[in-house]
Every structure is written in structure tokens, then in C-alpha cells.
Design an enzyme around this catalytic site. Structure first.
Site, PDB file in Angstrom:
ATOM      1  N   SER A  96     -52.349   2.471  14.653  1.00 22.00           N
ATOM      2  CA  SER A  96     -52.455   3.364  15.819  1.00 22.00           C
ATOM      3  C   SER A  96     -52.164   2.590  17.109  1.00 22.00           C
ATOM      4  CB  SER A  96     -53.815   4.064  15.881  1.00 22.00           C
ATOM      5  OG  SER A  96     -54.844   3.166  16.194  1.00 22.00           O
ATOM      6  N   ASN A  97     -52.480   1.296  17.121  1.00 24.61           N
ATOM      7  CA  ASN A  97     -52.124   0.493  18.305  1.00 24.61           C
ATOM      8  C   ASN A  97     -50.616   0.277  18.384  1.00 24.61           C
ATOM      9  OD1 ASN A  97     -54.445  -0.498  20.044  1.00 24.61           O
ATOM     10  ND2 ASN A  97     -55.270  -0.755  17.967  1.00 24.61           N
TER      11      ASN A  97
ATOM     12  N   LEU B 197     -54.795  -8.754   9.600  1.00 19.57           N
ATOM     13  CA  LEU B 197     -55.989  -9.426   9.075  1.00 19.57           C
ATOM     14  C   LEU B 197     -55.675 -10.789   8.459  1.00 19.57           C
ATOM     15  CD1 LEU B 197     -57.722  -6.297   7.490  1.00 19.57           C
ATOM     16  CD2 LEU B 197     -58.164  -7.378   9.703  1.00 19.57           C
TER      17      LEU B 197
ATOM     18  N   ASN C  49     -53.555 -10.546  20.803  1.00 19.56           N
ATOM     19  CA  ASN C  49     -54.270  -9.800  19.756  1.00 19.56           C
ATOM     20  C   ASN C  49     -55.206  -8.808  20.426  1.00 19.56           C
ATOM     21  OD1 ASN C  49     -55.303  -9.123  17.148  1.00 19.56           O
ATOM     22  ND2 ASN C  49     -57.090 -10.413  17.564  1.00 19.56           N
TER      23      ASN C  49
ATOM     24  N   HIS D  67     -58.745  -6.707  20.040  1.00 18.10           N
ATOM     25  CA  HIS D  67     -59.997  -6.857  19.307  1.00 18.10           C
ATOM     26  C   HIS D  67     -60.950  -5.729  19.718  1.00 18.10           C
ATOM     27  CE1 HIS D  67     -62.955  -9.097  17.030  1.00 18.10           C
ATOM     28  NE2 HIS D  67     -63.817  -8.870  17.997  1.00 18.10           N
TER      29      HIS D  67
ATOM     30  N   SER E 268     -60.787  -5.496  23.824  1.00 18.90           N
ATOM     31  CA  SER E 268     -60.402  -6.781  24.429  1.00 18.90           C
ATOM     32  C   SER E 268     -59.017  -7.197  23.942  1.00 18.90           C
ATOM     33  CB  SER E 268     -61.383  -7.887  24.027  1.00 18.90           C
ATOM     34  OG  SER E 268     -62.713  -7.530  24.298  1.00 18.90           O
TER      35      SER E 268
ATOM     36  N   ASP F 176     -59.664 -15.086  17.023  1.00 20.28           N
ATOM     37  CA  ASP F 176     -60.296 -14.484  18.216  1.00 20.28           C
ATOM     38  C   ASP F 176     -60.734 -15.512  19.256  1.00 20.28           C
ATOM     39  OD1 ASP F 176     -60.026 -12.103  16.817  1.00 20.28           O
ATOM     40  OD2 ASP F 176     -62.062 -12.208  16.019  1.00 20.28           O
TER      41      ASP F 176
ATOM     42  N   GLU G 285     -58.526   0.962  23.407  1.00 19.93           N
ATOM     43  CA  GLU G 285     -57.526  -0.016  22.945  1.00 19.93           C
ATOM     44  C   GLU G 285     -56.117   0.489  23.234  1.00 19.93           C
ATOM     45  OE1 GLU G 285     -57.983  -1.550  18.939  1.00 19.93           O
ATOM     46  OE2 GLU G 285     -60.118  -1.115  18.982  1.00 19.93           O
TER      47      GLU G 285
HETATM   48  C1  GRF Z   1     -58.155  -2.051  15.940  1.00 21.58           C
HETATM   49  O1  GRF Z   1     -59.473  -1.649  16.107  1.00 21.58           O
HETATM   50  C2  GRF Z   1     -57.952  -3.450  16.492  1.00 21.58           C
HETATM   51  O2  GRF Z   1     -58.787  -3.742  17.572  1.00 21.58           O
HETATM   52  C3  GRF Z   1     -58.322  -4.319  15.343  1.00 21.58           C
HETATM   53  O3  GRF Z   1     -57.864  -3.628  14.196  1.00 21.58           O
HETATM   54  C4  GRF Z   1     -57.804  -2.230  14.479  1.00 21.58           C
HETATM   55  C5  GRF Z   1     -56.429  -1.787  14.164  1.00 21.58           C
HETATM   56  O4  GRF Z   1     -56.297  -0.400  14.242  1.00 21.58           O
HETATM   57  N1  GRF Z   1     -57.781  -5.652  15.498  1.00 21.58           N
HETATM   58  P1  GRF Z   1     -54.872   0.254  14.131  1.00 21.58           P
HETATM   59  O5  GRF Z   1     -54.250  -0.231  12.826  1.00 21.58           O
HETATM   60  O6  GRF Z   1     -54.068  -0.170  15.314  1.00 21.58           O
HETATM   61  O7  GRF Z   1     -55.105   1.737  14.098  1.00 21.58           O
END
Ligand code: GRF
Length: 201
Positions: A17-18, A94, A111, A113, A145, A154, A183
Site C-alpha cells: 500500500s505504501n 522484511l 525505510n 516504519h 516514521s 531501523d 504513512e
Molecule cells: C507498513 O506498515 C510499513 O511501515 C512497514 O510495513 C508495512 C508495509 O505495508 N515497514 P504495505 O505493504 O506498504 O501495505
């Protein structure tokens, strides 16, 4: 850099989603960049589907399928080079990036977070673990963040964060959803500022 748009590679392991927020910001013109490549360690990550839907090249990168860590790192460096990548955005990735790639892109890797840093970061502190820890500590506030990436989970400099209130009846899921909304606002904004050189990196 003139009018050339910065070329960004997004690394992810999940929903993306990001990634979508970054793509949408490039369409909206608020992020002056091209998301040129999406890399996932998980072949079935939904983020890869989002990338393909947007016509973005994708790569599935799994260190374990290479003969050595060095071979994996050199494959990755070549792929990034072939796509002319200037910046790397980790978005729910991850894994740690190979050290040589982190060194090569020093100051140009970010990144996102889902919690306050440095307090709620580090190995094992991802996804629902972050929100559970924030709730267990009865924090009044969490945060979205964005930080620079170095060789430690991190650990790099926090570039910007948006505070997110914690509600009395929050569960990890409700808190995660409230943080995620922020985010999606924060990430394109920070990436644009980084590309503009606003953080002096
Ligand atoms: C987000 O909450 C981000 O902060 C973390 O992993 C999640 C990823 O969500 N690092 P998406 O795959 O972007 O929906």
C-alpha cells in the site's frame, strides 16, 4: 539534476500500500520521480501485482537462490544499475539489504516504519509487533516514521515522522490502520524532500 526525474526502486514483501501511495504521488505530480523498479523477496506479494498494474518492472529477489551472499549482492547491484536507479525506498521489506548495496546508495535509501523510532524499532520490531509493543507500554502516541537506512535494522537517521494518537480502545489492528493512513501521506513527502536535497545527505 535538471528536469530528469529521479529513478526509484521500491523493495517490499507484502501488500504494497505504501508502494501504491508512492505511485499515486508520481501521478499526482507531488513526487517528482519515476518508480522504475519493484523488488520483492516474496513471489506472491500483492505489491508485485500493484507494480505490474502500473506498468513497472518487477524482480523477485531471494538471496537463498544464489550460490553465495556476494553473488546475490552483485546480481542486485547489476539490476539496480541496469534500471538506472538513483534512490531506494523500502516499503514493508522484511529483509536487510546486502551491505555493499547499502554502502553504494548511502544517504539515498529510506525505510518507512509504523512506530516511533528509535524506541519501537530494531530486529523483530515490525508489523503488529510494533503496535502490540506501543499498546503494551500504554503510549499516548505512536507515529509513522521515515529514516535513512544503514546496515542495522531501523537504525539510520529519522528524516521525518507524523505523530498518531493512540485511543483507549485500540487494538493492534485499529492502531495499525490509523498509522498506515499517515504513512501514505508521509512517505511520498519525505522521498520528494530527499530528492530535493532538503536533508543534506
Ligand atoms: C507498513 O506498515 C510499513 O511501515 C512497514 O510495513 C508495512 C508495509 O505495508 N515497514 P504495505 O505493504 O506498504 O501495505
Amino acid at each position: 539534476m535538471g528536469n530528469a526525474r529521479a529513478r526509484v526502486a521500491v523493495f517490499l514483501s507484502g501488500s504494497g500500500s505504501n508502494l501504491q501511495a508512492l505511485i499515486d504521488a508520481t501521478y499526482a505530480g507531488t513526487l517528482h520521480a519515476e518508480i522504475a523498479l519493484v523488488i520483492s523477496n516474496k513471489p506472491d506479494a500483492y505489491g508485485l501485482t500493484r507494480a505490474k498494474d502500473a506498468g513497472i518492472n518487477t524482480i523477485c529477489f531471494q538471496e537463498k537462490s544464489f550460490a553465495s551472499k556476494q553473488a546475490a549482492a552483485s546480481y542486485l547491484a547489476t539490476a539496480l544499475g541496469n534500471h538506472g536507479i538513483d534512490y531506494i525506498a523500502l516499503a514493508g521489506y522484511l529483509r536487510l539489504l546486502p551491505e555493499s548495496v547499502v554502502k553504494q546508495y548511502k544517504g539515498k535509501i529510506v525505510n518507512i516504519h509504523p512506530g516511533p523510532l528509535p524506541k519501537y524499532g530494531g530486529a523483530g520490531m515490525y508489523g503488529h509487533h510494533v503496535h502490540e509493543a506501543v499498546l503494551a507500554a500504554h503510549e499516548k502516541e505512536s507515529a509513522a516514521s521515515v529514516h535513512l537506512v544503514d546496515e542495522i535494522y531501523d537504525h539510520g537517521r529519522v528524516l521525518d515522522a507524523i505523530p498518531v494518537p493512540v485511543m483507549a480502545d485500540d487494538t493492534p489492528d485499529t492502531l495499525a490502520a490509523r498509522v498506515l493512513e499517515q504513512e501514505h501521506i508521509l512517505y511520498p513527502r519525505v522521498l520528494q524532500a530527499l530528492i530535493e536535497g532538503q536533508y543534506g545527505t
